[in-house]
Design a protein around this motif. Structure first.
Motif, PDB file in Angstrom:
ATOM      1  N   SER A 138       0.805  -1.234   0.000  1.00 57.27           N
ATOM      2  CA  SER A 138       0.000   0.000   0.000  1.00 57.27           C
ATOM      3  C   SER A 138       0.830   1.273   0.000  1.00 57.27           C
ATOM      4  O   SER A 138       0.349   2.338  -0.383  1.00 57.27           O
ATOM      5  CB  SER A 138      -0.926   0.014   1.218  1.00 57.27           C
ATOM      6  OG  SER A 138      -0.180   0.221   2.419  1.00 57.27           O
ATOM      7  N   GLY A 139       2.067   1.185   0.485  1.00 54.53           N
ATOM      8  CA  GLY A 139       2.893   2.388   0.610  1.00 54.53           C
ATOM      9  C   GLY A 139       2.729   3.072   1.950  1.00 54.53           C
ATOM     10  O   GLY A 139       3.403   4.076   2.230  1.00 54.53           O
ATOM     11  N   ALA A 140       1.845   2.560   2.805  1.00 56.31           N
ATOM     12  CA  ALA A 140       1.657   3.149   4.139  1.00 56.31           C
ATOM     13  C   ALA A 140       2.872   2.854   5.018  1.00 56.31           C
ATOM     14  O   ALA A 140       3.570   1.862   4.830  1.00 56.31           O
ATOM     15  CB  ALA A 140       0.403   2.585   4.786  1.00 56.31           C
ATOM     16  N   LYS A 141       3.102   3.728   5.979  1.00 56.87           N
ATOM     17  CA  LYS A 141       4.203   3.529   6.932  1.00 56.87           C
ATOM     18  C   LYS A 141       3.757   2.722   8.149  1.00 56.87           C
ATOM     19  O   LYS A 141       4.556   2.038   8.785  1.00 56.87           O
ATOM     20  CB  LYS A 141       4.751   4.883   7.381  1.00 56.87           C
ATOM     21  CG  LYS A 141       5.403   5.688   6.265  1.00 56.87           C
ATOM     22  CD  LYS A 141       5.908   7.024   6.776  1.00 56.87           C
ATOM     23  CE  LYS A 141       6.563   7.823   5.666  1.00 56.87           C
ATOM     24  NZ  LYS A 141       7.051   9.149   6.154  1.00 56.87           N
ATOM     25  N   ILE A 142       2.471   2.824   8.459  1.00 53.93           N
ATOM     26  CA  ILE A 142       1.942   2.209   9.676  1.00 53.93           C
ATOM     27  C   ILE A 142       0.812   1.246   9.319  1.00 53.93           C
ATOM     28  O   ILE A 142      -0.008   1.536   8.439  1.00 53.93           O
ATOM     29  CB  ILE A 142       1.409   3.286  10.643  1.00 53.93           C
ATOM     30  CG1 ILE A 142       2.524   4.208  11.110  1.00 53.93           C
ATOM     31  CG2 ILE A 142       0.686   2.647  11.840  1.00 53.93           C
ATOM     32  CD1 ILE A 142       3.576   3.515  11.964  1.00 53.93           C
ATOM     33  N   CYS A 143       0.774   0.124  10.003  1.00 52.92           N
ATOM     34  CA  CYS A 143      -0.338  -0.808   9.871  1.00 52.92           C
ATOM     35  C   CYS A 143      -0.982  -0.987  11.249  1.00 52.92           C
ATOM     36  O   CYS A 143      -0.281  -1.244  12.237  1.00 52.92           O
ATOM     37  CB  CYS A 143       0.152  -2.148   9.330  1.00 52.92           C
ATOM     38  SG  CYS A 143      -1.145  -3.394   9.187  1.00 52.92           S
ATOM     39  N   LEU A 144      -2.273  -0.808  11.289  1.00 49.67           N
ATOM     40  CA  LEU A 144      -3.021  -1.066  12.516  1.00 49.67           C
ATOM     41  C   LEU A 144      -3.662  -2.440  12.408  1.00 49.67           C
ATOM     42  O   LEU A 144      -4.203  -2.799  11.349  1.00 49.67           O
ATOM     43  CB  LEU A 144      -4.104  -0.007  12.730  1.00 49.67           C
ATOM     44  CG  LEU A 144      -3.630   1.429  12.990  1.00 49.67           C
ATOM     45  CD1 LEU A 144      -4.828   2.336  13.230  1.00 49.67           C
ATOM     46  CD2 LEU A 144      -2.670   1.485  14.174  1.00 49.67           C
ATOM     47  N   VAL A 145      -3.602  -3.191  13.482  1.00 48.44           N
ATOM     48  CA  VAL A 145      -4.103  -4.560  13.489  1.00 48.44           C
ATOM     49  C   VAL A 145      -5.123  -4.712  14.616  1.00 48.44           C
ATOM     50  O   VAL A 145      -4.833  -4.397  15.773  1.00 48.44           O
ATOM     51  CB  VAL A 145      -2.952  -5.573  13.691  1.00 48.44           C
ATOM     52  CG1 VAL A 145      -3.488  -7.004  13.574  1.00 48.44           C
ATOM     53  CG2 VAL A 145      -1.834  -5.324  12.695  1.00 48.44           C
ATOM     54  N   LEU A 146      -6.315  -5.218  14.254  1.00 44.82           N
ATOM     55  CA  LEU A 146      -7.381  -5.361  15.239  1.00 44.82           C
ATOM     56  C   LEU A 146      -8.072  -6.712  15.046  1.00 44.82           C
ATOM     57  O   LEU A 146      -8.567  -7.015  13.952  1.00 44.82           O
ATOM     58  CB  LEU A 146      -8.401  -4.226  15.092  1.00 44.82           C
ATOM     59  CG  LEU A 146      -9.430  -4.065  16.200  1.00 44.82           C
ATOM     60  CD1 LEU A 146      -8.755  -3.617  17.498  1.00 44.82           C
ATOM     61  CD2 LEU A 146     -10.507  -3.054  15.798  1.00 44.82           C
ATOM     62  N   GLY A 147      -8.055  -7.529  16.101  1.00 43.42           N
ATOM     63  CA  GLY A 147      -8.804  -8.781  16.108  1.00 43.42           C
ATOM     64  C   GLY A 147      -9.828  -8.745  17.227  1.00 43.42           C
ATOM     65  O   GLY A 147      -9.887  -7.789  18.016  1.00 43.42           O
ATOM     66  N   ASP A 148     -10.633  -9.787  17.306  1.00 45.90           N
ATOM     67  CA  ASP A 148     -11.683  -9.802  18.337  1.00 45.90           C
ATOM     68  C   ASP A 148     -11.084  -9.762  19.740  1.00 45.90           C
ATOM     69  O   ASP A 148     -11.684  -9.197  20.667  1.00 45.90           O
ATOM     70  CB  ASP A 148     -12.561 -11.042  18.166  1.00 45.90           C
ATOM     71  CG  ASP A 148     -13.560 -10.874  17.020  1.00 45.90           C
ATOM     72  OD1 ASP A 148     -13.758  -9.716  16.583  1.00 45.90           O
ATOM     73  OD2 ASP A 148     -14.112 -11.882  16.547  1.00 45.90           O
ATOM     74  N   SER A 149      -9.894 -10.362  19.933  1.00 44.69           N
ATOM     75  CA  SER A 149      -9.274 -10.326  21.253  1.00 44.69           C
ATOM     76  C   SER A 149      -8.890  -8.899  21.633  1.00 44.69           C
ATOM     77  O   SER A 149      -9.031  -8.487  22.795  1.00 44.69           O
ATOM     78  CB  SER A 149      -8.038 -11.230  21.288  1.00 44.69           C
ATOM     79  OG  SER A 149      -7.070 -10.803  20.335  1.00 44.69           O
ATOM     80  N   GLU A 150      -8.398  -8.105  20.671  1.00 47.56           N
ATOM     81  CA  GLU A 150      -8.064  -6.699  20.933  1.00 47.56           C
ATOM     82  C   GLU A 150      -9.332  -5.905  21.265  1.00 47.56           C
ATOM     83  O   GLU A 150      -9.308  -4.996  22.119  1.00 47.56           O
ATOM     84  CB  GLU A 150      -7.356  -6.073  19.729  1.00 47.56           C
ATOM     85  CG  GLU A 150      -5.879  -6.412  19.592  1.00 47.56           C
ATOM     86  CD  GLU A 150      -5.665  -7.747  18.895  1.00 47.56           C
ATOM     87  OE1 GLU A 150      -4.528  -8.248  18.919  1.00 47.56           O
ATOM     88  OE2 GLU A 150      -6.647  -8.285  18.324  1.00 47.56           O
ATOM     89  N   VAL A 151     -10.435  -6.259  20.595  1.00 45.58           N
ATOM     90  CA  VAL A 151     -11.695  -5.566  20.890  1.00 45.58           C
ATOM     91  C   VAL A 151     -12.093  -5.812  22.342  1.00 45.58           C
ATOM     92  O   VAL A 151     -12.492  -4.878  23.061  1.00 45.58           O
ATOM     93  CB  VAL A 151     -12.814  -6.032  19.936  1.00 45.58           C
ATOM     94  CG1 VAL A 151     -14.156  -5.446  20.367  1.00 45.58           C
ATOM     95  CG2 VAL A 151     -12.497  -5.625  18.500  1.00 45.58           C
ATOM     96  N   GLU A 152     -11.993  -7.056  22.777  1.00 38.41           N
ATOM     97  CA  GLU A 152     -12.357  -7.396  24.152  1.00 38.41           C
ATOM     98  C   GLU A 152     -11.474  -6.657  25.155  1.00 38.41           C
ATOM     99  O   GLU A 152     -11.934  -6.198  26.200  1.00 38.41           O
ATOM    100  CB  GLU A 152     -12.230  -8.905  24.365  1.00 38.41           C
ATOM    101  CG  GLU A 152     -13.229  -9.743  23.586  1.00 38.41           C
ATOM    102  CD  GLU A 152     -14.664  -9.483  24.010  1.00 38.41           C
ATOM    103  OE1 GLU A 152     -14.891  -9.141  25.199  1.00 38.41           O
ATOM    104  OE2 GLU A 152     -15.571  -9.564  23.152  1.00 38.41           O
ATOM    105  N   GLU A 153     -10.187  -6.506  24.824  1.00 37.63           N
ATOM    106  CA  GLU A 153      -9.227  -5.877  25.740  1.00 37.63           C
ATOM    107  C   GLU A 153      -9.106  -4.370  25.521  1.00 37.63           C
ATOM    108  O   GLU A 153      -8.339  -3.703  26.224  1.00 37.63           O
ATOM    109  CB  GLU A 153      -7.846  -6.530  25.551  1.00 37.63           C
ATOM    110  CG  GLU A 153      -7.847  -7.998  25.920  1.00 37.63           C
ATOM    111  CD  GLU A 153      -6.573  -8.704  25.456  1.00 37.63           C
ATOM    112  OE1 GLU A 153      -5.667  -8.005  24.939  1.00 37.63           O
ATOM    113  OE2 GLU A 153      -6.492  -9.942  25.597  1.00 37.63           O
ATOM    114  N   GLU A 154      -9.839  -3.864  24.520  1.00 38.24           N
ATOM    115  CA  GLU A 154      -9.827  -2.434  24.157  1.00 38.24           C
ATOM    116  C   GLU A 154      -8.404  -1.974  23.833  1.00 38.24           C
ATOM    117  O   GLU A 154      -7.963  -0.897  24.220  1.00 38.24           O
ATOM    118  CB  GLU A 154     -10.439  -1.567  25.274  1.00 38.24           C
ATOM    119  CG  GLU A 154     -11.903  -1.875  25.507  1.00 38.24           C
ATOM    120  CD  GLU A 154     -12.545  -0.939  26.525  1.00 38.24           C
ATOM    121  OE1 GLU A 154     -11.819  -0.094  27.113  1.00 38.24           O
ATOM    122  OE2 GLU A 154     -13.768  -1.035  26.717  1.00 38.24           O
TER     123      GLU A 154
END
Length: 415
Positions: A374-390
């Motif tokens: 994509s050419g982006a410098k940053i990637c954000l990663v979100l799974g259901d476990s991250e949602v639960e832990e905010e």
């Protein structure tokens, strides 16, 4: 079932090309603003008599190239073949002259001519142009030429030549017209078919012929500079002097007449040696009689138009421009995570970040591959476990470093 194709002579401007168009439009608009030119947008179709009266019925544009049709109101309508006539009509209709002084206008948009398509010339093509109305001074002629050279310089274009001529007053041109008829008549049978037709209707256009035999004959034709009266000579001399004062070099081209009937006095073109047959990237001149010809109060005016497709061809020869890339590529997996990612991505956009949200629903491995491309410098990663832990994971795509932060502190960590 056959696939419907774009009409011959038209062209899609694809996402990888649009960056050149945006660069051109942005560069031109910024320079126009510095010189106090205001944008005007006129309809892409007008009543046919506007172009017949304005451009001239004896021109190739009106005689051969216009897209004209009868609408449901039984009116003859024409897709605009150029921009000046529409601006002049708007100037008169909307009484833009009422405030007095000089009106500086610019436009950008699609034009239409039925011509043989080739590189740099389409049946739907685009122009950027300007019109300066209300001043007959040579300084106005030089101002618009200077703005054109400023734009081309700002675009980084080189190998350009300004060609300059005077087509004189209406009376000068009438005398010159007769001189051309007298000169070309003995050669009529040796001229190309179009030039034979032009001999009686518009002999100045013979000088524009691309036919080699006609060009050889035209080489010894009378020069319009020999038919200018004193006022026309003085105007042209002042234009030449002021161009030199600004350090703008030019070549005198007595054969340069431009293709539209409304031109008077100064005529000019900017030619690129990096293009083929379609080498003119900017053309214009003075047209003091057009406003009155269209029913308005006599108003001196001068302007030009640039062919955008030809400028794009030149820009593409320079260092390639890079398309805009996202700041952040956002990947997510799982129903809760995907919904939450949508909310967070929208918030980040409102906070000024450019965010591309992966909507494929594929596995993380495939999403990471798209993030890398994509050419982006940053990637954000979100799974259901991250949602639960905010929480949310931030990955630096350059270094592959990854950390987990709270969603509450995401903006702080990104900053």
């Amino acid at each position: 079932m056959s696939i419907i194709q774009a009409i011959r002579g038209t062209k899609d401007i694809l996402p990888e090309e649009i960056i050149y168009w945006q660069f051109l439009e942005k560069t031109a608009s910024e320079i126009f603003a510095k010189a106090s030119y205001q944008e005007i947008r006129t309809p892409i179709f007008e009543q046919t008599p506007l172009f017949e009266r304005g451009i001239g019925e004896a021109t190739d544009v009106v005689g051969k190239e216009m897209y004209t049709f009868i609408d449901k109101g039984d009116r003859s309508i024409t897709l605009r073949p150029e921009g000046t006539a529409g601006v002049a009509r708007s100037y008169i209709q909307n009484k833009l002259f009422a405030s007095g002084g000089v009106d500086r206008l610019w436009y950008c948009g699609a034009m239409f001519r039925y011509e043989r398509p080739q590189a740099g010339r389409q049946r739907q093509f685009h122009q950027i142009g300007l019109e300066l109305l209300g001043s007959n001074t040579p300084r106005a002629d030089v101002e618009v030429i200077a703005i054109a050279t400023d734009i081309l310089k700002a675009l980084g274009l080189k190998n350009l030549t300004l060609q300059l001529n005077s087509v004189g007053s209406k009376e000068d041109r009438q005398n010159y017209r007769q001189a051309l008829v007298d000169y070309f008549t003995p050669y009529k049978d040796d001229l190309d078919v179009d030039s034979q037709d032009r001999l009686s209707r518009n002999p100045l256009r013979i000088l524009d012929s691309k036919d080699q035999k006609t060009q050889e004959i035209a080489a010894n034709a009378p020069s319009i500079l020999d038919y200018l009266e004193n006022d026309s000579k003085n105007h042209f001399d002042k234009v030449s002097t002021l161009l030199s004062l600004l350090g703008i070099s030019y070549e005198l081209n007595p054969r340069l007449v431009r293709g539209l009937d409304y031109y008077t006095h100064t005529a000019f073109e900017i030619i690129s040696s990096d293009l083929g047959a379609q080498a003119t990237v900017c053309g214009g001149g003075r047209y003091d009689g057009l406003i009155s010809q269209l029913g308005g109060t006599p108003t001196p005016a001068v302007g030009w138009a640039m062919g955008m497709e030809r400028l794009i061809l030149l820009l593409e020869q320079l260092q390639p421009l890079k398309a805009s890339t996202p700041d952040i590529y956002f990947i997510s997996r799982g129903e809760k995570a995907e919904n939450q990612a949508l909310v967070i991505a929208q918030q980040l956009r409102q906070d000024g970040f450019k965010v591309e949200l992966d909507l494929t629903g594929s596995n993380f491995a495939k999403q990471f591959k798209r993030a890398d491309r994509s050419g982006a410098k940053i990637c954000l990663v979100l799974g259901d476990s991250e949602v639960e832990e905010e929480t949310i994971q931030i990955k630096n795509l350059g270094t592959s470093e990854q950390k987990t932060v709270s969603q509450e502190n995401l903006i702080l960590n990104l900053s």
